[in-house]
Design a protein around this motif. Structure first.
Motif, short mmCIF file in Angstrom:
data_model
loop_
_atom_site.label_atom_id
_atom_site.label_comp_id
_atom_site.label_asym_id
_atom_site.label_seq_id
_atom_site.Cartn_x
_atom_site.Cartn_y
_atom_site.Cartn_z
N PHE A 156 0.84 -1.20 0.00
CA PHE A 156 0.00 0.00 0.00
C PHE A 156 0.87 1.26 0.00
CE2 PHE A 156 -2.25 3.43 2.13
CZ PHE A 156 -3.50 3.42 1.56
N LEU A 157 1.92 1.27 0.84
CA LEU A 157 2.80 2.44 0.92
C LEU A 157 3.52 2.67 -0.40
CD1 LEU A 157 4.32 1.92 4.49
CD2 LEU A 157 2.98 3.90 3.76
N ASP A 158 3.97 1.59 -1.04
CA ASP A 158 4.65 1.72 -2.34
C ASP A 158 3.74 2.38 -3.36
OD1 ASP A 158 6.89 0.50 -1.37
OD2 ASP A 158 6.50 -1.45 -2.28
N ARG A 159 2.46 1.99 -3.31
CA ARG A 159 1.52 2.45 -4.34
C ARG A 159 0.95 3.83 -4.04
NH1 ARG A 159 -2.54 -2.01 -5.04
NH2 ARG A 159 -1.01 -3.05 -6.34
N ASN A 160 0.62 4.06 -2.75
CA ASN A 160 -0.14 5.27 -2.39
C ASN A 160 0.60 6.25 -1.49
OD1 ASN A 160 -2.84 4.23 -3.45
ND2 ASN A 160 -2.31 2.65 -1.97
#
Ligand code: V0V
Ligand code: CO
Length: 154
Positions: free
Chosen positions: A86-90
């Motif tokens: 999630f952190l990588d994407r958003n």
């Protein structure tokens, strides 16, 4: 006389907002932000290896069913975990919401009957000794949603 639930009707098994889960890269920095900005303090911290998170629960208020409402700050413990992806994407931000229930298996079954994919066949271990299941965000208007049954109080 009892009758089968009507899957098109309203569902009343959920009694409160249990927590809002927030993905962060640095748990200690995030804890410091919520303490200095709002005065919220950590009630509980744990590492959940199954979910790949180091997490802190900040109590916001009690609720009239005897439960409570929290912010859950989540730092990933490994790069292939849901929060790391999630952190990588958003980037940092709201990751999920969680509703409280007195019976997570019954609530999951009720929600499942309404066509929402329940990601966990059996409830899993959650924070503070709770039992949790996740619902697929694509079936919940883009919101990853968790159902939580709090631990029995002694
Ligand atoms: C992924 N997606 C999300 C999302 N994570 N949408 C909204 N909110 C999120 N948090 C979207 C993503 O953008 C993709 O959309 C699609 O879902 C598939 O995502 P993916 O990462 O490529 O695929 P998956 O299937 O590998 O992972 C997604 C799911 C996974 C939701 C299935 O993250 C999962 O199982 N999460 C439940 C467990 C969890 O999150 N644990 C951490 C919290 P597009 O690109 O296809 O449109 S642990 C916790 O809360 C505890 C311990 C507690 O409360 O006690
Ligand atoms: Co959670």
């Amino acid at each position: 006389m009892s009758s089968a639930p009507d899957p098109s009707g309203p569902f009343s098994g959920l009694t409160r907002l249990d927590h809002v889960g927030i993905a962060c890269r640095d748990l200690d920095a995030s804890i410091a932000f919520y303490r200095t900005t709002y005065g919220f303090v950590v009630e509980h911290e744990e590492v959940n290896e199954e979910q790949g998170v180091r997490e802190a629960m900040l109590r916001i208020n009690g609720t009239d069913d005897g439960g409570a409402t929290y912010l859950q700050l989540l730092e990933p413990t490994r790069p292939d975990s849901p929060v790391a992806k999630f952190l990588d994407r958003n980037g940092e931000g709201v990751h999920h919401i969680a509703f409280g229930t007195g019976d997570v298996a019954a609530s999951a079954a009720g929600v499942g009957e309404r066509g929402v994919r329940v990601l966990d066949k059996e409830p899993r271990h959650g924070t503070l000794g709770s039992s949790i299941v996740f619902l697929h965000p694509k079936d919940c208007g883009g919101v990853l949603t968790e159902l939580v049954q709090a631990a029995e109080r002694p």
